[in-house]
Design an enzyme around this catalytic site. Structure first.
Site, PDB file in Angstrom:
ATOM      1  N   SER A   1       7.238  -3.709  11.129  1.00  0.00           N
ATOM      2  CA  SER A   1       5.865  -4.165  11.309  1.00  0.00           C
ATOM      3  C   SER A   1       5.719  -5.663  11.019  1.00  0.00           C
ATOM      4  CB  SER A   1       4.940  -3.312  10.422  1.00  0.00           C
ATOM      5  OG  SER A   1       3.596  -3.613  10.626  1.00  0.00           O
TER       6      SER A   1
ATOM      7  N   ASP B   1      12.657 -16.609  17.333  1.00  0.00           N
ATOM      8  CA  ASP B   1      12.383 -17.034  18.701  1.00  0.00           C
ATOM      9  C   ASP B   1      12.013 -18.504  18.788  1.00  0.00           C
ATOM     10  OD1 ASP B   1      12.883 -14.446  19.380  1.00  0.00           O
ATOM     11  OD2 ASP B   1      10.872 -13.982  20.130  1.00  0.00           O
TER      12      ASP B   1
ATOM     13  N   LYS C   1       8.713  -1.221  14.805  1.00  0.00           N
ATOM     14  CA  LYS C   1       7.305  -0.821  14.861  1.00  0.00           C
ATOM     15  C   LYS C   1       6.515  -1.972  15.480  1.00  0.00           C
ATOM     16  CE  LYS C   1       3.227   0.616  12.360  1.00  0.00           C
ATOM     17  NZ  LYS C   1       2.404  -0.442  12.986  1.00  0.00           N
TER      18      LYS C   1
END
Length: 403
Positions: free
Chosen positions: A294, A305, A319
């Site tokens: 999460s 990224d 999740k």
């Protein structure tokens, strides 16, 4: 104000986008509510699911007699919350929770202790990682699910609990009480050569301030800006979306942090970093494992990224959905409803797949890197063989700087 407008106004007032905070387990508890709903509550529930749920479901065939099958058809994170469950979520999001302070998972026929929270009743009573719950107040819990075990523990309220746990070949008797626990979501340690170690255990409303405070404290200890930082997100079950976004922004000067996409207008959001990096570009390594979920995955993916950090360890839990709390009736009960899915800065959904590390460490190697040993001190690090694993960090940091 008509009923539909009133429902929307209530939702707009109370909806809080939360990555669900699972302090007992990543396993979803039963969604099927036990109570009977009034006609008004039925109308509210069907309206909210029709309006806000992340998928468009045919609802015309549902009524009081078959409502349980509707909840069974929602995703594992969506459920009706009674007043106690709703209060527990608000408490956890505010860094408080009433319970024993255990993290568990189902292993074979047993609910097994994965970890205990610092200064919790479980830790003080001597419950250990790997203990298998056998008896709760003389009730045999062998073969029971986490939901069933959780219900037995909650039923005790704050009365004395008598547990029997299996530890190796021995049965150990433990007496303790459920109590309110203040969750310490962040701990830190200054390691050699100006390297900071930051252990983030959950994401509640205080975690952003705790992270900033701990980093400032480490820099005061070192007497200069930190040269490197290790952020440990292993076994972090997540927490609030806003906390994950704010902490990601601490380390980023620009770029997308996360986007969310859903069926209703406000579920579609993009979160961007603002200028200002608390580390001024110092390299970061992020540790994750299969239990990082999460909000922890949002932070790991945002730094990965945007090429701000090297992610090391094992693929995370996966999740990738966002839950909203939507009040029912007078606001003492609610729906916890999946209203959006989130996407990493590269546009990837990690639902069911997780964040892939840049560098894989084996589970055995990661298990050497004990959080409590690092936080406790250097002698513990030596005894647990962590220095050998930590010897890989210079190479990892060199990789960060070469990106």
């Amino acid at each position: 104000m008509n009923r539909q407008t009133r429902f929307y106004a209530l939702a707009a007032r109370y909806v809080a986008l939360l990555g669900i905070l699972l302090l007992l387990s990543f396993s979803a508890l039963s969604q099927t509510p036990a109570k009977k709903f009034s006609a008004q509550e039925m109308d509210e529930i069907l309206y909210h699911i029709h309006t806000y749920y992340v998928e468009d479901l045919p609802l015309s065939r549902y009524n009081q007699s078959n409502l349980s099958s509707l909840f069974d058809n929602l995703d594992p994170y969506s459920k009706y919350l009674d007043s106690e469950e709703l209060e527990a979520i608000f408490s956890a999001a505010n860094g408080r929770y009433t319970g024993l302070g255990i993290e568990v998972e189902e292993q074979g026929n047993y609910v097994t202790i994965v970890d205990t929270l610092p200064n919790s009743p479980a830790e003080i009573a001597g419950i250990e990682r790997g203990d298998k719950l056998s008896l709760i107040n003389n009730i045999d819990v062998t073969g029971k699910t986490i939901a069933e075990v959780s219900a037995l523990l909650k039923a005790a309220n704050k009365n004395q609990l008598q547990l029997v746990v299996l530890r190796g070949s021995s049965a150990v008797n433990i007496a303790l009480k459920r109590q309110e626990i203040v969750l310490e979501s962040v701990a830190s340690k200054l390691l050699k050569d100006g390297t900071g170690f930051l252990s983030v255990n959950s994401f509640n409303h205080h975690t952003y301030h705790d992270v900033a405070r701990q980093i400032n404290y480490l820099q005061l200890q070192y007497g200069d800006a930190l040269k490197k930082l290790v952020i440990d997100l292993r076994d972090n079950p997540g927490g609030t979306l806003n906390s994950a976004v704010a902490i990601s922004d601490l380390f980023l000067d620009s770029g997308t942090i996360v986007t969310t996409k859903g069926r209703f207008f406000d579920a579609n959001q993009a979160y961007f970093a603002r200028q200002g990096d608390i580390l001024n570009g110092a390299p970061i390594v992020v540790l994750i494992n299969n239990n990082s979920a999460s909000a922890a995955e949002i932070l790991a993916a945002a730094l990965k990224d945007n090429k701000r950090a090297l992610v090391v360890g094992l693929r995370s839990y996966g999740k990738g959905s966002v839950q909203s709390l939507i009040p029912i009736g007078n606001g003492t009960t609610a729906l916890k409803l999946t209203t959006a899915r989130y996407y990493t800065p590269t546009g990837t959904s990690i639902e069911g797949t997780g964040v892939e590390p840049d560098v894989y460490f084996t589970k055995q190697a990661l298990s050497l890197l004990d959080k409590s040993a690092i936080i406790t001190g250097e002698e513990s690090i030596k005894k647990n063989g962590i220095e050998q694993l930590a010897s890989h960090w210079p190479k990892a940091f060199a990789l960060v700087q070469s990106q």
